[in-house]
Design a protein around this motif. Structure first.
Motif, PDB file in Angstrom:
ATOM      1  N   VAL A   1       0.833  -1.208   0.000  1.00  0.00           N
ATOM      2  CA  VAL A   1       0.000   0.000   0.000  1.00  0.00           C
ATOM      3  C   VAL A   1       0.864   1.254   0.000  1.00  0.00           C
ATOM      4  O   VAL A   1       0.590   2.217  -0.720  1.00  0.00           O
ATOM      5  CB  VAL A   1      -0.941  -0.018   1.222  1.00  0.00           C
ATOM      6  N   ALA A   2       1.923   1.240   0.811  1.00  0.00           N
ATOM      7  CA  ALA A   2       2.835   2.389   0.845  1.00  0.00           C
ATOM      8  C   ALA A   2       3.458   2.619  -0.528  1.00  0.00           C
ATOM      9  O   ALA A   2       3.565   3.761  -1.002  1.00  0.00           O
ATOM     10  CB  ALA A   2       3.910   2.162   1.901  1.00  0.00           C
ATOM     11  N   VAL A   3       3.869   1.536  -1.185  1.00  0.00           N
ATOM     12  CA  VAL A   3       4.448   1.664  -2.523  1.00  0.00           C
ATOM     13  C   VAL A   3       3.414   2.201  -3.508  1.00  0.00           C
ATOM     14  O   VAL A   3       3.715   3.063  -4.352  1.00  0.00           O
ATOM     15  CB  VAL A   3       4.993   0.302  -2.995  1.00  0.00           C
ATOM     16  N   ALA A   4       2.175   1.703  -3.415  1.00  0.00           N
ATOM     17  CA  ALA A   4       1.119   2.157  -4.323  1.00  0.00           C
ATOM     18  C   ALA A   4       0.823   3.640  -4.141  1.00  0.00           C
ATOM     19  O   ALA A   4       0.624   4.368  -5.125  1.00  0.00           O
ATOM     20  CB  ALA A   4      -0.145   1.323  -4.097  1.00  0.00           C
ATOM     21  N   LEU A   5       0.801   4.108  -2.904  1.00  0.00           N
ATOM     22  CA  LEU A   5       0.541   5.528  -2.655  1.00  0.00           C
ATOM     23  C   LEU A   5       1.665   6.395  -3.216  1.00  0.00           C
ATOM     24  O   LEU A   5       1.411   7.473  -3.762  1.00  0.00           O
ATOM     25  CB  LEU A   5       0.378   5.766  -1.151  1.00  0.00           C
ATOM     26  N   VAL A   6       2.901   5.917  -3.086  1.00  0.00           N
ATOM     27  CA  VAL A   6       4.032   6.664  -3.646  1.00  0.00           C
ATOM     28  C   VAL A   6       3.927   6.729  -5.164  1.00  0.00           C
ATOM     29  O   VAL A   6       4.136   7.781  -5.781  1.00  0.00           O
ATOM     30  CB  VAL A   6       5.361   6.027  -3.208  1.00  0.00           C
ATOM     31  N   LEU A   7       3.603   5.612  -5.803  1.00  0.00           N
ATOM     32  CA  LEU A   7       3.466   5.588  -7.258  1.00  0.00           C
ATOM     33  C   LEU A   7       2.351   6.520  -7.727  1.00  0.00           C
ATOM     34  O   LEU A   7       2.506   7.244  -8.719  1.00  0.00           O
ATOM     35  CB  LEU A   7       3.190   4.160  -7.731  1.00  0.00           C
ATOM     36  N   THR A   8       1.227   6.504  -7.027  1.00  0.00           N
ATOM     37  CA  THR A   8       0.109   7.370  -7.404  1.00  0.00           C
ATOM     38  C   THR A   8       0.467   8.838  -7.237  1.00  0.00           C
ATOM     39  O   THR A   8       0.141   9.677  -8.085  1.00  0.00           O
ATOM     40  CB  THR A   8      -1.120   7.036  -6.550  1.00  0.00           C
ATOM     41  N   SER A   9       1.162   9.154  -6.141  1.00  0.00           N
ATOM     42  CA  SER A   9       1.559  10.538  -5.908  1.00  0.00           C
ATOM     43  C   SER A   9       2.568  11.008  -6.956  1.00  0.00           C
ATOM     44  O   SER A   9       2.491  12.140  -7.452  1.00  0.00           O
ATOM     45  CB  SER A   9       2.157  10.661  -4.498  1.00  0.00           C
ATOM     46  N   ARG A  10       3.509  10.145  -7.310  1.00  0.00           N
ATOM     47  CA  ARG A  10       4.502  10.510  -8.332  1.00  0.00           C
ATOM     48  C   ARG A  10       3.851  10.721  -9.688  1.00  0.00           C
ATOM     49  O   ARG A  10       4.256  11.606 -10.449  1.00  0.00           O
ATOM     50  CB  ARG A  10       5.579   9.429  -8.408  1.00  0.00           C
ATOM     51  N   ALA A  11       2.841   9.920 -10.009  1.00  0.00           N
ATOM     52  CA  ALA A  11       2.142  10.097 -11.281  1.00  0.00           C
ATOM     53  C   ALA A  11       1.417  11.440 -11.316  1.00  0.00           C
ATOM     54  O   ALA A  11       1.436  12.153 -12.332  1.00  0.00           O
ATOM     55  CB  ALA A  11       1.158   8.948 -11.491  1.00  0.00           C
ATOM     56  N   THR A  12       0.777  11.799 -10.207  1.00  0.00           N
ATOM     57  CA  THR A  12       0.099  13.090 -10.126  1.00  0.00           C
ATOM     58  C   THR A  12       1.078  14.236 -10.316  1.00  0.00           C
ATOM     59  O   THR A  12       0.816  15.191 -11.058  1.00  0.00           O
ATOM     60  CB  THR A  12      -0.607  13.233  -8.767  1.00  0.00           C
ATOM     61  N   ARG A  13       2.221  14.141  -9.649  1.00  0.00           N
ATOM     62  CA  ARG A  13       3.228  15.197  -9.764  1.00  0.00           C
ATOM     63  C   ARG A  13       3.785  15.290 -11.182  1.00  0.00           C
ATOM     64  O   ARG A  13       4.003  16.385 -11.711  1.00  0.00           O
ATOM     65  CB  ARG A  13       4.352  14.938  -8.772  1.00  0.00           C
ATOM     66  N   ALA A  14       4.020  14.144 -11.822  1.00  0.00           N
ATOM     67  CA  ALA A  14       4.582  14.151 -13.172  1.00  0.00           C
ATOM     68  C   ALA A  14       3.631  14.817 -14.162  1.00  0.00           C
ATOM     69  O   ALA A  14       4.043  15.652 -14.983  1.00  0.00           O
ATOM     70  CB  ALA A  14       4.891  12.717 -13.609  1.00  0.00           C
ATOM     71  N   VAL A  15       2.349  14.471 -14.095  1.00  0.00           N
ATOM     72  CA  VAL A  15       1.376  15.074 -14.997  1.00  0.00           C
ATOM     73  C   VAL A  15       1.222  16.562 -14.701  1.00  0.00           C
ATOM     74  O   VAL A  15       1.133  17.391 -15.620  1.00  0.00           O
ATOM     75  CB  VAL A  15       0.021  14.347 -14.877  1.00  0.00           C
ATOM     76  N   HIS A  16       1.211  16.912 -13.439  1.00  0.00           N
ATOM     77  CA  HIS A  16       1.080  18.314 -13.052  1.00  0.00           C
ATOM     78  C   HIS A  16       2.251  19.132 -13.592  1.00  0.00           C
ATOM     79  O   HIS A  16       2.058  20.221 -14.150  1.00  0.00           O
ATOM     80  CB  HIS A  16       1.013  18.427 -11.537  1.00  0.00           C
ATOM     81  N   LEU A  17       3.467  18.635 -13.435  1.00  0.00           N
ATOM     82  CA  LEU A  17       4.637  19.365 -13.906  1.00  0.00           C
ATOM     83  C   LEU A  17       4.668  19.471 -15.424  1.00  0.00           C
ATOM     84  O   LEU A  17       5.190  20.449 -15.970  1.00  0.00           O
ATOM     85  CB  LEU A  17       5.917  18.687 -13.394  1.00  0.00           C
ATOM     86  N   ALA A  18       4.100  18.461 -16.113  1.00  0.00           N
ATOM     87  CA  ALA A  18       4.021  18.553 -17.573  1.00  0.00           C
ATOM     88  C   ALA A  18       3.109  19.702 -17.981  1.00  0.00           C
ATOM     89  O   ALA A  18       3.410  20.447 -18.931  1.00  0.00           O
ATOM     90  CB  ALA A  18       3.519  17.231 -18.149  1.00  0.00           C
ATOM     91  N   VAL A  19       1.996  19.875 -17.264  1.00  0.00           N
ATOM     92  CA  VAL A  19       1.084  20.978 -17.557  1.00  0.00           C
ATOM     93  C   VAL A  19       1.740  22.310 -17.206  1.00  0.00           C
ATOM     94  O   VAL A  19       1.638  23.289 -17.948  1.00  0.00           O
ATOM     95  CB  VAL A  19      -0.230  20.795 -16.784  1.00  0.00           C
ATOM     96  N   VAL A  20       2.429  22.348 -16.074  1.00  0.00           N
ATOM     97  CA  VAL A  20       3.088  23.579 -15.641  1.00  0.00           C
ATOM     98  C   VAL A  20       4.169  23.998 -16.626  1.00  0.00           C
ATOM     99  O   VAL A  20       4.327  25.186 -16.939  1.00  0.00           O
ATOM    100  CB  VAL A  20       3.674  23.389 -14.224  1.00  0.00           C
TER     101      VAL A  20
END
Length: 280
Positions: free
Chosen positions: A115-134
């Motif tokens: 679960v900890a690994v899954a939360l990290v992966l989900t958070s990193r995906a959110t950040r990656a997409v956000h930074l692409a938009v930024v």
């Protein structure tokens, strides 16, 4: 980050999520426990959280440019919120597991680690997409004097206060209708439902981005997690009162997670890296 890089990372995240789900299934199948309902509840919740990076990876394969990233960015935010919200029922259910032979800590770690690994992966995906938009259109942060955006935060604070008070009243009602634990329930149950009230009283005073950036929502989750341990032990005893208390606590968690995501969006928490590079 380009669309090709996001798609590649999405495929890796989806593959890792499938592996995490398989891990949870194997652990649940091999564990020997006295309390099967608690194990099933923990395994199902853990599996659902591990499916979040799978869903995020599938959505990431649809991103081709900054425009599609901006259109799908909120999907990743929602998946991150779902993972954070589901962690609470997992937290409640793992304390009800009573294994044969192995220690409870071993089974809990085997279910919580993916679960900890899954939360990290989900958070990193959110950040990656956000930074692409930024990177394509600049930071997604309102100006400090954006009255309309600040008004939405104040409305959110009002909702948190109203719903939090209603949940607290329900906890008091549960206390008066329960034969035992009348002294323990208010001490640990009320702080859980009062966290949205305390946060809401601060959000109603938000006037701009800078004032909102001073709030530390993580502290509210810390108090909630500490008090939820006692709530989990009470819920593990079963009964209608325990299930009702768990539902009230879960509603408080949902409120706090929504407030966390909305406030993070308002203050531009994910935009800081872009702004630091711009300043340099």
């Amino acid at each position: 980050m380009t669309g090709e890089q996001i798609r590649s990372r999405g495929l890796k995240s989806a593959a890792a999520g499938v592996g995490l789900v398989a891990w949870v299934v194997v652990v649940a199948a091999l564990a020997e426990v006295r309390t099967w309902p608690a194990l099933v509840a923990a395994a199902v919740t853990s599996g659902l959280i591990c499916l979040c990076p799978v869903a995020g990876g599938v959505v990431a394969t649809r991103i081709t440019d900054a425009e599609s990233a901006a259109r799908l960015r909120h999907v990743f935010v929602v998946l991150e919120g779902v993972g954070l919200t589901l962690f609470f029922p997992l937290y409640l259910s793992v304390f009800g597991i009573e294994p044969w032979g192995l220690s409870t800590v071993g089974v809990v770690l085997a279910l919580v680690a993916p679960v900890a690994v899954a939360l990290v992966l989900t958070s990193r995906a959110t950040r990656a997409v956000h930074l692409a938009v930024v990177a394509a259109s600049g930071p997604i942060v309102p100006d400090s004097d954006a009255g309309a955006q600040a008004q939405r935060i104040r409305v959110l604070g009002t909702v948190l206060v109203a719903v939090g008070i209603a949940l607290s009243v329900c906890v008091v009602a549960v206390v008066f209708t329960t034969s035992g634990y009348k002294e323990v329930l208010p001490v640990f149950g009320l702080p859980v439902t009062l966290m949205p009230v305390l946060l809401g009283t601060r959000l109603v005073r938000v006037r701009d981005v800078y004032s909102a950036r001073r709030y530390n929502i993580g502290a509210y989750f810390g108090v909630l997690g500490a008090c939820s341990y006692a709530v989990a032990k009470f819920v593990s005893l079963g009964g209608a009162a325990g299930m009702l208390l768990a539902g009230l606590a879960f509603a408080a968690v949902v409120l706090l997670v929504i407030a966390l995501l909305v406030l993070r969006e308002f203050i531009g928490e994910l935009d800081r890296q872009w702004r630091e590079r711009l300043a340099r």
